[in-house]
Structures are given as structure tokens and as C-alpha cells.
Write a protein that holds these residues in place. Structure first.
Motif, PDB file in Angstrom:
ATOM      1  N   LEU A   1      -9.438 -12.235  22.093  1.00  0.00           N
ATOM      2  CA  LEU A   1      -7.978 -12.421  22.122  1.00  0.00           C
ATOM      3  C   LEU A   1      -7.375 -12.167  20.734  1.00  0.00           C
ATOM      4  O   LEU A   1      -7.886 -12.658  19.728  1.00  0.00           O
ATOM      5  N   ASN A   2      -6.307 -11.394  20.713  1.00  0.00           N
ATOM      6  CA  ASN A   2      -5.591 -11.100  19.466  1.00  0.00           C
ATOM      7  C   ASN A   2      -4.164 -11.583  19.596  1.00  0.00           C
ATOM      8  O   ASN A   2      -3.495 -11.266  20.594  1.00  0.00           O
ATOM      9  N   ARG A   3      -3.700 -12.309  18.586  1.00  0.00           N
ATOM     10  CA  ARG A   3      -2.322 -12.807  18.607  1.00  0.00           C
ATOM     11  C   ARG A   3      -1.337 -11.632  18.639  1.00  0.00           C
ATOM     12  O   ARG A   3      -1.503 -10.648  17.911  1.00  0.00           O
TER      13      ARG A   3
ATOM     14  N   HIS B   1       2.241 -16.327  31.627  1.00  0.00           N
ATOM     15  CA  HIS B   1       1.912 -14.951  32.005  1.00  0.00           C
ATOM     16  C   HIS B   1       0.412 -14.713  31.879  1.00  0.00           C
ATOM     17  O   HIS B   1      -0.201 -15.162  30.902  1.00  0.00           O
ATOM     18  N   ILE B   2      -0.137 -14.007  32.847  1.00  0.00           N
ATOM     19  CA  ILE B   2      -1.522 -13.534  32.721  1.00  0.00           C
ATOM     20  C   ILE B   2      -1.612 -12.218  33.472  1.00  0.00           C
ATOM     21  O   ILE B   2      -1.124 -12.100  34.602  1.00  0.00           O
ATOM     22  N   SER B   3      -2.193 -11.235  32.824  1.00  0.00           N
ATOM     23  CA  SER B   3      -2.219  -9.919  33.428  1.00  0.00           C
ATOM     24  C   SER B   3      -3.382  -9.089  32.889  1.00  0.00           C
ATOM     25  O   SER B   3      -3.731  -9.186  31.715  1.00  0.00           O
ATOM     26  N   VAL B   4      -3.977  -8.312  33.788  1.00  0.00           N
ATOM     27  CA  VAL B   4      -5.087  -7.422  33.413  1.00  0.00           C
ATOM     28  C   VAL B   4      -4.746  -6.019  33.898  1.00  0.00           C
ATOM     29  O   VAL B   4      -4.211  -5.846  35.004  1.00  0.00           O
ATOM     30  N   ASP B   5      -5.036  -5.040  33.082  1.00  0.00           N
ATOM     31  CA  ASP B   5      -4.821  -3.643  33.465  1.00  0.00           C
ATOM     32  C   ASP B   5      -5.531  -3.388  34.802  1.00  0.00           C
ATOM     33  O   ASP B   5      -6.703  -3.761  34.946  1.00  0.00           O
TER      34      ASP B   5
ATOM     35  N   LYS C   1      -8.456  -7.317  23.619  1.00  0.00           N
ATOM     36  CA  LYS C   1      -8.866  -5.971  23.207  1.00  0.00           C
ATOM     37  C   LYS C   1     -10.323  -5.738  23.552  1.00  0.00           C
ATOM     38  O   LYS C   1     -11.185  -6.574  23.226  1.00  0.00           O
ATOM     39  N   LYS C   2     -10.573  -4.615  24.230  1.00  0.00           N
ATOM     40  CA  LYS C   2     -11.962  -4.234  24.521  1.00  0.00           C
ATOM     41  C   LYS C   2     -12.152  -2.817  23.987  1.00  0.00           C
ATOM     42  O   LYS C   2     -11.378  -1.918  24.347  1.00  0.00           O
ATOM     43  N   ASP C   3     -13.149  -2.625  23.154  1.00  0.00           N
ATOM     44  CA  ASP C   3     -13.296  -1.365  22.420  1.00  0.00           C
ATOM     45  C   ASP C   3     -11.979  -1.108  21.688  1.00  0.00           C
ATOM     46  O   ASP C   3     -11.552  -1.945  20.937  1.00  0.00           O
ATOM     47  N   ASP C   4     -11.310   0.029  21.985  1.00  0.00           N
ATOM     48  CA  ASP C   4     -10.057   0.287  21.251  1.00  0.00           C
ATOM     49  C   ASP C   4      -8.821   0.027  22.103  1.00  0.00           C
ATOM     50  O   ASP C   4      -7.702   0.326  21.675  1.00  0.00           O
ATOM     51  N   ASP C   5      -9.023  -0.524  23.298  1.00  0.00           N
ATOM     52  CA  ASP C   5      -7.885  -0.657  24.223  1.00  0.00           C
ATOM     53  C   ASP C   5      -7.482  -2.109  24.451  1.00  0.00           C
ATOM     54  O   ASP C   5      -8.331  -2.987  24.542  1.00  0.00           O
ATOM     55  N   TYR C   6      -6.175  -2.282  24.578  1.00  0.00           N
ATOM     56  CA  TYR C   6      -5.645  -3.599  24.957  1.00  0.00           C
ATOM     57  C   TYR C   6      -5.523  -3.599  26.471  1.00  0.00           C
ATOM     58  O   TYR C   6      -4.723  -2.849  27.023  1.00  0.00           O
TER      59      TYR C   6
END
Ligand SMILES: CC(C)(COP(=O)(O)OP(=O)(O)OC[C@H]1O[C@@H](n2cnc3c(N)ncnc32)[C@H](O)[C@@H]1OP(=O)(O)O)[C@@H](O)C(=O)NCCC(=O)NCCS
Length: 123
Positions: A2-4, A70-74, A48-53
Motif C-alpha cells: 500500500l502506498n499513501r 472505498h475499495i476497488s481492484v482493477d 502497487k504491484k510491479d510498476d502498476d497501481y
């Protein structure tokens, strides 16, 4: 991990937020991101996973509780356990705090919290 949230992630955050049912309208979405930008009690984190948020979790601080707003996943990364992982990592940011859902996040957050309770019982 997790990144702020920072202002430079605004477009990525808005894209992920727009998967929430109540955030389909652009005005609502802009209002939401403004809230996270300006209200010290509202905090947003991007996963963030690898280079993608690819995921996002946002909450409102209320005394000893954090209310997940809020909670959401690509969509291309759903059903991989990321939603549950973000809830778990959020809880680990401050173990003295209780994680609670709001009305819109309740179905998924309750599922995560119940799964955690069951796992704790088996320790
Ligand atoms: C909800 C969401 C964040 C879950 O992310 P995810 O990474 O796919 O979740 P996980 O892989 O950790 O968990 C998948 C489980 O959650 C369940 N689930 C997915 N969406 C759900 C929902 N809205 N309510 C309850 N359970 C849900 C799946 O059926 C699956 O169940 P299973 O483990 O019994 O098969 C994702 O589907 C999403 O971004 N949805 C759109 C945004 C949204 O509606 N957010 C509010 C949800 S209440």
C-alpha cells in the motif's frame, strides 16, 4: 504494497475509484478525490504491484475506528485475493484501530472481516 495517495496519482486514483458503483458520475468522483486531498481524516492508499497501481482503499478516521469508504481492484486483477489483502494490510497499519465498513463497502468488507475472525479462531 500500500502506498499513501499523493496528488500526482490523481488520475490513477480516479480511474480506480470509478469502479465503485456510486462514483460513476464525474462530479461525484471529483468531489470524492477533493475530499481525500483536503480532509485530514480521509486517507487513501493505492496498491502497487510491479510498476502498476492496481488497487485502492480509502477510509475515514473516526476515533478508534477506520470506516472503509472505498475499495476497488482493477478488473483484470480481480479474484486474486488483492481486495482481501488490502483490507488486511490496512488493519496492519495500526493494530489498535477497528476496521469498519460503510453502507456501500459493507458486503465485501464484512466478508473479509468474517474470514479473518474465522482464521484467528483456528490459530
Ligand atoms: C470488491 C472488490 C474490491 C474485490 O476485489 P478482489 O481483489 O476481486 O477480491 P478478492 O480476490 O480478495 O476476494 C474475492 C471474493 O470476494 C467476493 N466479492 C467480490 N465482490 C464482492 C462484493 N461486492 N461483495 C461481496 N463479496 C464480493 C468474490 O465473490 C470472491 O468470493 P470467494 O472468495 O468466496 O470466491 C472488486 O470486486 C471491485 O473492485 N469491485 C468494484 C468496486 C466495488 O464495488 N467496491 C465495493 C465492494 S462492496
Amino acid at each position: 504494497m500500500l502506498n499513501r495517495y499523493r496528488k500526482s496519482y490523481e488520475k490513477i486514483a480516479m480511474g480506480l475509484l470509478s469502479f465503485m458503483p456510486q462514483e460513476k458520475d464525474l462530479k461525484v468522483l471529483q468531489e470524492t478525490i477533493r475530499k481525500y486531498d483536503s480532509d485530514a481524516n480521509w486517507e487513501l492508499y493505492l496498491y502497487k504491484k510491479d510498476d502498476d497501481y492496481i488497487g485502492l482503499i480509502g477510509f475515514e478516521k473516526q476515533e478508534q475506528q477506520w470506516i472503509v469508504r472505498h475499495i476497488s481492484v482493477d478488473p483484470s486483477h480481480r479474484r486474486e485475493g488483492l481486495g482481501k489483502l488490502m483490507v488486511q494490510q490496512l488493519a496492519e497499519l495500526d493494530v489498535t484501530i477497528q476496521i469498519k465498513p460503510c453502507e456501500v463497502t459493507e458486503p465485501f468488507i464484512e466478508k473479509c472481516l468474517n474470514a479473518k475472525e474465522e482464521a484467528d479462531m483456528h490459530v
